[in-house]
Design a protein around this motif. Structure first.
Motif, PDB file in Angstrom:
ATOM      1  N   GLU A  74      27.846 -19.496  83.204  1.00 45.06           N
ATOM      2  CA  GLU A  74      27.976 -18.443  82.194  1.00 45.06           C
ATOM      3  C   GLU A  74      27.044 -18.704  81.015  1.00 45.06           C
ATOM      4  OE1 GLU A  74      31.426 -16.036  79.677  1.00 45.06           O
ATOM      5  OE2 GLU A  74      31.986 -17.762  80.925  1.00 45.06           O
ATOM      6  N   LYS A  75      26.933 -19.952  80.600  1.00 46.93           N
ATOM      7  CA  LYS A  75      26.075 -20.301  79.471  1.00 46.93           C
ATOM      8  C   LYS A  75      24.606 -20.023  79.771  1.00 46.93           C
ATOM      9  CE  LYS A  75      24.709 -24.248  76.599  1.00 46.93           C
ATOM     10  NZ  LYS A  75      24.861 -25.723  76.380  1.00 46.93           N
ATOM     11  N   ASP A  76      24.173 -20.308  80.997  1.00 42.52           N
ATOM     12  CA  ASP A  76      22.766 -20.172  81.366  1.00 42.52           C
ATOM     13  C   ASP A  76      22.372 -18.731  81.697  1.00 42.52           C
ATOM     14  OD1 ASP A  76      22.506 -22.880  81.031  1.00 42.52           O
ATOM     15  OD2 ASP A  76      22.694 -23.364  83.163  1.00 42.52           O
ATOM     16  N   ALA A  77      23.353 -17.868  81.906  1.00 43.35           N
ATOM     17  CA  ALA A  77      23.055 -16.497  82.337  1.00 43.35           C
ATOM     18  C   ALA A  77      22.512 -15.648  81.186  1.00 43.35           C
ATOM     19  CB  ALA A  77      24.311 -15.845  82.906  1.00 43.35           C
ATOM     20  N   GLU A  78      21.697 -14.676  81.549  1.00 42.55           N
ATOM     21  CA  GLU A  78      21.197 -13.716  80.563  1.00 42.55           C
ATOM     22  C   GLU A  78      22.202 -12.592  80.335  1.00 42.55           C
ATOM     23  OE1 GLU A  78      17.458 -12.276  81.953  1.00 42.55           O
ATOM     24  OE2 GLU A  78      16.509 -14.266  82.000  1.00 42.55           O
ATOM     25  N   HIS A  79      23.000 -12.310  81.364  1.00 41.13           N
ATOM     26  CA  HIS A  79      23.985 -11.234  81.283  1.00 41.13           C
ATOM     27  C   HIS A  79      25.304 -11.723  81.872  1.00 41.13           C
ATOM     28  CE1 HIS A  79      20.692  -8.313  80.572  1.00 41.13           C
ATOM     29  NE2 HIS A  79      20.044  -9.011  81.489  1.00 41.13           N
ATOM     30  N   VAL A  80      26.412 -11.282  81.280  1.00 39.87           N
ATOM     31  CA  VAL A  80      27.739 -11.506  81.857  1.00 39.87           C
ATOM     32  C   VAL A  80      28.254 -10.155  82.347  1.00 39.87           C
ATOM     33  CG1 VAL A  80      30.120 -12.209  81.432  1.00 39.87           C
ATOM     34  CG2 VAL A  80      28.233 -13.490  80.393  1.00 39.87           C
ATOM     35  N   MET A  81      28.581 -10.094  83.618  1.00 41.98           N
ATOM     36  CA  MET A  81      29.008  -8.852  84.263  1.00 41.98           C
ATOM     37  C   MET A  81      30.492  -8.964  84.620  1.00 41.98           C
ATOM     38  SD  MET A  81      27.498  -7.244  87.811  1.00 41.98           S
ATOM     39  CE  MET A  81      27.972  -5.605  88.412  1.00 41.98           C
ATOM     40  N   THR A  82      31.330  -8.190  83.950  1.00 41.61           N
ATOM     41  CA  THR A  82      32.760  -8.194  84.244  1.00 41.61           C
ATOM     42  C   THR A  82      33.054  -7.216  85.379  1.00 41.61           C
ATOM     43  OG1 THR A  82      33.334  -8.755  81.967  1.00 41.61           O
ATOM     44  CG2 THR A  82      35.073  -7.773  83.326  1.00 41.61           C
ATOM     45  N   ILE A  83      33.682  -7.724  86.442  1.00 40.90           N
ATOM     46  CA  ILE A  83      34.074  -6.894  87.583  1.00 40.90           C
ATOM     47  C   ILE A  83      35.593  -6.969  87.722  1.00 40.90           C
ATOM     48  CG2 ILE A  83      33.885  -6.486  90.058  1.00 40.90           C
ATOM     49  CD1 ILE A  83      31.141  -7.710  90.024  1.00 40.90           C
TER      50      ILE A  83
END
Length: 382
Positions: free
Chosen positions: A54-63
């Motif tokens: 999560e820290k390294d991601a550019e986007h957080v996608m909630t599903i």
């Protein structure tokens, strides 16, 4: 030995609650699905890995979904697979945060949240698109695409992409992929009238139906007494005899706890229990072209996994229901023909639905041809 098993179980529960209470719910459910909760080291590693992703991601996608993790064993909703596929296909640039088991709602409520951008994506029934694009409700027309293969043919066809997807997108949605579960069945309660093989066996039976006008008309045509009952009230209605039968898929019957209240289940293949993962179109369009392509590839990959999972999920649900005394019945070609002849979409009673939902008989005919034409995908039918 029993003490060790019990101790392990208690430790698993403590670890799950520990992860959940510290805000690491996604890590907890991933560890649970992998049977790692007995190991403190594995729990720590899973939590650390998820936090780093999560820290390294550019986007957080909630599903969000209505189903608990692990449901895919008997109801192939594939939420963990979709999470992993999106994260891997985007090389970690998108981290997927799951909200399973109705945490953020279910059904139409999830569709509305996706449309409003409250959540990025969600699983809901295909029928929940109907308020936004009425043409989608054609899937509930009996024997139009009830069989798994006809449904797969339809939703992956050029005609569907030309006639349906643009209407969905005009309302702010992008369909990531359409989920095959299995057709609805005829399930009779314990103490009821016995096995239903031909339409005459439904004569006067109180049949639980949702709010769908088409399903109500269909069960009236095949001889039942349609009884609209809210889903949440259905288990008690079946137990108490307010309704004698209902029609979810086999997987749904097991997942929602009907195994101890049913006696007979018949595969009539009239209407699909179909689902979809929808995504907020504005959010999707905000991604770079490379990430959009990666999300689409991940969705297609998960769709392939879903098709492969259908028969094993069905068999697991049937096995568990059989243990409770439920008997299953598949129909011969002649018996199935009686259902189609009595209530099928080819009858004149359905013409008004065809033109109202599709917009014209010409459009309906295009979609009918698509459902009848084998495409590139294969799926097993019950």
């Amino acid at each position: 030995m029993n003490e060790q098993v019990d101790g392990k179980t208690l430790l698993e529960r403590r670890n799950f609650l520990k992860l959940s209470s510290t805000g690491a719910f996604t890590a907890a459910v991933i560890a649970a699905s992998g049977s790692f909760l007995w190991s403190e080291q594995a729990v720590a590693a899973t939590k650390k890995e998820e936090a780093e992703r999560e820290k390294d991601a550019e986007h957080v996608m909630t599903i969000a979904t209505a189903y608990a993790l692990g449901s895919s064993r008997s109801y192939p909703i594939m939420q963990l697979d979709l999470k992993e596929n999106i994260q891997n296909a985007t090389r970690g640039k998108i981290y997927v945060k799951l909200a399973p088991a109705g945490q953020l709602g279910a059904g139409g409520a999830l569709a509305q949240k996706v449309q409003g951008g409250t959540i990025n994506a969600a699983q809901h029934s295909l029928s929940n698109f109907a308020p936004f694009a009425p043409i989608v409700d054609l899937i509930n027309m009996p024997y139009f695409c009830g069989a798994n293969q006809r449904f797969v043919n339809l939703v992956n066809s050029d005609a569907w992409k030309a006639e349906v997807d643009p209407k969905i997108e005009a309302k702010g949605f992008k369909a990531l992929f359409y989920v095959v579960i299995d057709p609805r069945v005829v399930a009779v309660r314990k103490g009821g009238a016995g096995a239903v093989i031909i339409p005459d066996d439904l004569d006067g039976m109180k049949f639980r139906v949702p709010g769908s006008k088409m399903l109500q008309q269909y069960y009236r045509m095949v001889g039942a007494n349609p009884t609209p009952i809210a889903w949440g009230e259905t288990p008690s209605a079946i137990k108490q005899g307010v309704a004698d039968a209902l029609d979810p898929s086999v997987g749904a019957l097991f997942v929602f706890g009907f195994k101890d209240v049913l006696s007979h289940v018949t595969f009539t293949q009239a209407v699909p229990d179909s689902q979809v993962y929808s995504c907020n179109l504005e959010w999707f369009n905000s991604l770079s072209p490379e990430l959009q392509e990666a999300v689409e590839f991940a969705s297609e990959l998960t769709a392939h996994q879903n098709l492969a999972k259908v028969p094993s999920a069905r068999n697991h649900a049937m096995s568990e229901l059989t243990k409770s005394g439920v008997e299953f019945h598949s129909l011969s070609d002649d018996q199935l023909a009686q259902w189609k002849d009595t209530g099928g979409y080819q009858l004149a009673e359905w013409d008004s639905f065809k033109t109202e939902l599709a917009g014209s008989m010409d459009t309906f005919n295009k979609l009918e041809e698509a459902a009848s034409t084998r495409g590139q995908y294969y799926v097993h039918d019950a």
